[in-house]
Design a protein around this motif. Structure first.
Motif, mmCIF file in Angstrom:
data_model
loop_
_atom_site.group_PDB
_atom_site.id
_atom_site.type_symbol
_atom_site.label_atom_id
_atom_site.label_comp_id
_atom_site.label_asym_id
_atom_site.label_seq_id
_atom_site.Cartn_x
_atom_site.Cartn_y
_atom_site.Cartn_z
ATOM 1 N N SER A 128 -27.806 83.670 -16.833
ATOM 2 C CA SER A 128 -28.919 84.621 -16.870
ATOM 3 C C SER A 128 -28.787 85.739 -15.846
ATOM 4 O O SER A 128 -29.514 86.736 -15.903
ATOM 5 N N GLY A 129 -27.885 85.569 -14.874
ATOM 6 C CA GLY A 129 -27.681 86.606 -13.862
ATOM 7 C C GLY A 129 -28.087 86.199 -12.461
ATOM 8 O O GLY A 129 -28.042 87.014 -11.532
ATOM 9 N N LYS A 130 -28.474 84.933 -12.269
ATOM 10 C CA LYS A 130 -28.939 84.489 -10.943
ATOM 11 C C LYS A 130 -27.844 84.628 -9.884
ATOM 12 O O LYS A 130 -28.084 85.172 -8.809
ATOM 13 N N SER A 131 -26.656 84.109 -10.182
ATOM 14 C CA SER A 131 -25.571 84.159 -9.195
ATOM 15 C C SER A 131 -25.119 85.593 -8.946
ATOM 16 O O SER A 131 -24.797 85.967 -7.807
ATOM 17 N N THR A 132 -25.107 86.409 -9.991
ATOM 18 C CA THR A 132 -24.753 87.823 -9.838
ATOM 19 C C THR A 132 -25.740 88.516 -8.915
ATOM 20 O O THR A 132 -25.356 89.280 -8.019
ATOM 21 N N LEU A 133 -27.031 88.236 -9.100
ATOM 22 C CA LEU A 133 -28.052 88.825 -8.248
ATOM 23 C C LEU A 133 -27.918 88.345 -6.813
ATOM 24 O O LEU A 133 -28.034 89.147 -5.866
ATOM 25 N N LEU A 134 -27.659 87.066 -6.607
ATOM 26 C CA LEU A 134 -27.509 86.541 -5.249
ATOM 27 C C LEU A 134 -26.347 87.209 -4.517
ATOM 28 O O LEU A 134 -26.456 87.551 -3.335
ATOM 29 N N ARG A 135 -25.226 87.404 -5.189
ATOM 30 C CA ARG A 135 -24.073 88.045 -4.558
ATOM 31 C C ARG A 135 -24.386 89.498 -4.201
ATOM 32 O O ARG A 135 -23.906 90.015 -3.194
ATOM 33 N N MET A 136 -25.205 90.130 -5.012
ATOM 34 C CA MET A 136 -25.594 91.500 -4.704
ATOM 35 C C MET A 136 -26.547 91.532 -3.513
ATOM 36 O O MET A 136 -26.422 92.371 -2.620
ATOM 37 N N LEU A 137 -27.507 90.596 -3.481
ATOM 38 C CA LEU A 137 -28.438 90.516 -2.354
ATOM 39 C C LEU A 137 -27.715 90.168 -1.057
ATOM 40 O O LEU A 137 -28.172 90.517 0.024
ATOM 41 N N ALA A 138 -26.573 89.462 -1.191
ATOM 42 C CA ALA A 138 -25.763 89.096 -0.015
ATOM 43 C C ALA A 138 -24.810 90.209 0.396
ATOM 44 O O ALA A 138 -24.052 90.044 1.356
ATOM 45 N N PHE A 139 -24.827 91.324 -0.338
ATOM 46 C CA PHE A 139 -23.947 92.456 -0.072
ATOM 47 C C PHE A 139 -22.469 92.069 -0.158
ATOM 48 O O PHE A 139 -21.624 92.585 0.562
ATOM 49 N N LEU A 140 -22.194 91.130 -1.069
ATOM 50 C CA LEU A 140 -20.810 90.738 -1.335
ATOM 51 C C LEU A 140 -20.212 91.546 -2.476
ATOM 52 O O LEU A 140 -19.006 91.786 -2.511
ATOM 53 N N ASP A 141 -21.062 91.944 -3.429
ATOM 54 C CA ASP A 141 -20.627 92.765 -4.556
ATOM 55 C C ASP A 141 -21.466 94.030 -4.598
ATOM 56 O O ASP A 141 -22.696 93.979 -4.458
ATOM 57 N N ALA A 142 -20.801 95.154 -4.798
ATOM 58 C CA ALA A 142 -21.514 96.412 -4.949
ATOM 59 C C ALA A 142 -21.922 96.585 -6.411
ATOM 60 O O ALA A 142 -21.190 96.198 -7.317
#
Length: 218
Positions: free
Chosen positions: A42-56
């Motif tokens: 659903s996008g949870k892990s993608t969102l977490l990585r973005m909130l962690a500033f790991l992925d732009a």
């Protein structure tokens, strides 16, 4: 009203032409507990990585404490940390694992801080500090991974399915330690979990995701 600790605006994350995340606006308030719910993919892990500033993001802006930032800023990474479902430990003792972040930051009095962090996650320092990484059960390893983050007193702690596949005792201690970090240090928590009753119990609000989009906030 306090400035959001993390703010997302017009975010799009695309992989090979496919939109994995599409969020027009999302503000994370300082000191809050935010639940993330949704099916796998659903996008949870993608969102977490973005909130962690790991992925732009492919498109859009992310602000930290009101300032536009990027994944290249080490100062932000020192204040925001992500704990993934499968813990990665250094091939060292428990003490060395928990102390690693302090060592990198040049902090002193590491032993006291390490022992306090181990106590927070329910691991007796006298019994566990000198154990090697391979001597730990899955639940113990996850608690060491959490202690390694709590010892740094992060402003934001992001957790991706922190209690999945763990024994009841470890699950309870991880939940307790995360809430203690918020209560004692003002740490903002963002927790992705399939345990909806727990999210409903502890979260100030729960964000529901499906196909990379927010479908509900309650």
């Amino acid at each position: 009203m306090a400035t959001p600790i993390i703010s997302l605006n017009n975010i799009r994350q695309e992989y090979a032409g496919r939109t994995a995340l599409s969020i027009d606006k999302l503000d994370i308030e300082p000191g809050s507990i935010i639940g993330l719910a949704g099916p796998n993919g659903s996008g949870k892990s993608t969102l977490l990585r973005m909130l962690a500033f790991l992925d732009a993001p492919s498109h859009g802006t992310i602000k930290f404490m009101g300032a536009k930032t990027s994944i290249k800023l080490g100062a932000v990474h020192r204040q925001v940390t992500l704990m993934v479902q499968e813990p990665y430990l250094l091939k060292r003792t428990v003490h060395a694992n928990v102390a690693y972040g302090l060592k990198v930051r040049g902090k002193s009095d590491k032993t006291t801080k390490v022992h306090n962090a181990l106590i927070m996650v329910g691991l007796e320092p006298e019994k566990f500090a000198d154990r090697q990484w391979y001597e730990l059960s899955g639940g113990e390893a996850q608690r060491v991974a959490l202690a390694a983050r709590l010892v740094l007193k992060p402003r934001v702690l992001l957790m991706d399915e922190p209690t999945a596949s763990l024994d009841v005792k470890s699950s309870a201690l991880i939940r307790q330690a995360a809430l203690s970090a918020r209560d004692k240090n003002g740490t903002t928590l963002v927790i992705a979990s399939h345990d909806l009753p727990w999210l409903a119990e502890v979260s100030d609000k729960t964000i529901h995701l499906e196909d990379g989009k927010i479908t509900d906030i309650n």
